[in-house]
Design a protein around this motif. Structure first.
Motif, PDB file in Angstrom:
ATOM      1  N   ALA A 274       5.810  26.971  34.149  1.00 40.32           N
ATOM      2  CA  ALA A 274       4.771  26.654  35.123  1.00 40.32           C
ATOM      3  C   ALA A 274       3.408  27.122  34.632  1.00 40.32           C
ATOM      4  O   ALA A 274       2.392  26.469  34.846  1.00 40.32           O
ATOM      5  CB  ALA A 274       5.099  27.296  36.469  1.00 40.32           C
TER       6      ALA A 274
ATOM      7  N   CYS B 159       7.588  21.034  33.813  1.00 38.72           N
ATOM      8  CA  CYS B 159       6.381  21.862  33.901  1.00 38.72           C
ATOM      9  C   CYS B 159       5.626  21.976  32.583  1.00 38.72           C
ATOM     10  O   CYS B 159       4.450  22.322  32.569  1.00 38.72           O
ATOM     11  CB  CYS B 159       6.740  23.270  34.399  1.00 38.72           C
ATOM     12  SG  CYS B 159       7.161  23.324  36.149  1.00 38.72           S
TER      13      CYS B 159
ATOM     14  N   ASN C  57       1.573  18.295  35.400  1.00 39.38           N
ATOM     15  CA  ASN C  57       0.979  19.124  36.449  1.00 39.38           C
ATOM     16  C   ASN C  57       0.237  18.197  37.399  1.00 39.38           C
ATOM     17  O   ASN C  57      -0.869  17.750  37.113  1.00 39.38           O
ATOM     18  CB  ASN C  57       0.021  20.158  35.843  1.00 39.38           C
ATOM     19  CG  ASN C  57      -0.491  21.153  36.881  1.00 39.38           C
ATOM     20  OD1 ASN C  57      -0.770  20.794  38.014  1.00 39.38           O
ATOM     21  ND2 ASN C  57      -0.618  22.403  36.479  1.00 39.38           N
TER      22      ASN C  57
END
Length: 353
Positions: A325, A210, A214
């Motif tokens: 993330a 992450c 992406n």
């Protein structure tokens, strides 16, 4: 007319470095094009060599020798931990988390350590020629996930062969690749196979992608990935009734390692993120709670340690994985990704993400 096309070609060639530096979407597709293109080209070259010993898993060592440099070209660096477990000359079922097709590059990086190892893959990949044909000639196991009975027969035949020839069998128990910053529920197939032949389970954990990948926003920057091999988990004396406990125990060990190594990778972004790694909330996540309880009640035939040795997952590690993330979709984080120069034009572009 020929001069026009020559000038156009020269202009496009000169534009490539500019587009690569300033447009993250172009860079994303360019890197994957290089990856797939080089692997496909190498497949064509290697097919005649593979025909000298068809379906021999040692052919995969040739493939890794030819293909592992792709990681350097697209800016990925791999670090292997627990090499002593992976290098043992023994039959085992390797279970690994699955985040992206980039996992294959990590496997190429460590194949010389595994030596005799093959992979279970979905049948559809066989038709992606020339890669599919080369993979079959290199000993990959293709299964038809739609026809479950036939898939089980294939795996049963393979299972007997890997024990006899002391081959490692690599399985992605999550089934589908998902780059979400967490491990998803496991399927039972790999654990059935290990118990059937009483061979150990060898957990392998890739740290989170992450921080550099992406897929939704088409971002692929330079990145560093830690591959951790945990000690083998014995299946001696276990039966089908123990599969659920064994599977949950292995998954929890992998989750703990995933959190720690992902938190370590995220530390490199600390100067970019405001306040560094965020503080975790006081209430643990449900997955952490379930793993803590199941690990306590699991049998103690072999306990895998996580990297760094002796460490346990912490609330900071939980928060780091969640923050990874956010890093992947954060404009400030991608202003200065690790191993990537930060120019004014690039920074201004990325602020629009």
């Amino acid at each position: 007319m020929s001069s026009f096309f020559e000038l156009l070609g020269l202009f496009l060639l000169l534009m490539l470095p500019f587009l690569y530096e300033t447009n993250h979407i172009f860079r994303y597709y360019f890197k994957f094009l290089m990856y797939y293109g080089i692997v496909s080209f190498n497949s064509i070259i290697l097919i005649p060599a593979f025909l000298t010993r068809p379906c021999d898993v040692r052919n995969l060592l040739w493939a890794s020798t030819w293909c592992h440099r792709v990681s350097t070209l697209i800016g990925l660096r791999w670090e292997l931990r627990g090499k002593e477990h992976l290098g043992k000359d023994q039959a085992c079922i390797i279970v690994a988390n699955h985040q992206s097709s980039l996992d294959v590059l990590g496997m190429f990086h460590i194949w010389h350590v595994m030596n005799k190892c093959t992979v279970v893959a979905k049948r559809e990949l066989f038709y992606a020629w020339p890669f599919g044909l080369a993979a079959w000639l290199a000993g990959l196991i293709f299964i038809d996930r739609v026809r479950g009975e036939k898939a089980r027969e294939t795996l049963n035949d393979v299972n007997r062969r890997i024990k006899k020839q002391r081959i490692k069998l690599w399985v992605f128990p999550e089934g589908t690749r998902r780059n979400t910053g967490e491990l998803h529920p496991f399927k039972k197939g790999a654990f059935h196979m290990a118990i059937d032949q009483q061979i150990p389970i060898l957990p392998v954990v890739f740290s989170s992608y992450c921080t550099f990948l992406n897929d939704k926003k088409k971002i692929l920057n330079a990145g560093r990935i830690v591959i951790t091999t945990l000690p083998p988990v014995s299946t001696e004396g276990l039966t089908k009734d123990d599969i659920d406990v064994l599977m949950e125990r292995v998954r929890c060990q992998m989750i703990e390692t995933f959190k720690l190594t992902s938190a370590e990778a995220l530390q490199r972004y600390a100067p970019i993120m405001k306040g560094g790694i965020p503080v975790a909330s006081s209430s643990p996540s449900s997955s952490s709670t379930s793993c803590s309880s199941s690990t306590t009640t699991a049998t103690s035939s072999s306990t895998a340690t996580v990297a760094p040795p002796g460490a346990a997952a912490t609330p900071v590690a939980d928060a780091a994985v969640a923050a990874a993330a956010a890093v992947a979709s954060s404009s400030s984080a991608y202003g200065q990704p690790p191993g990537y120069g930060a120019g004014a034009a690039k920074a201004s572009l990325l602020k629009t993400l």
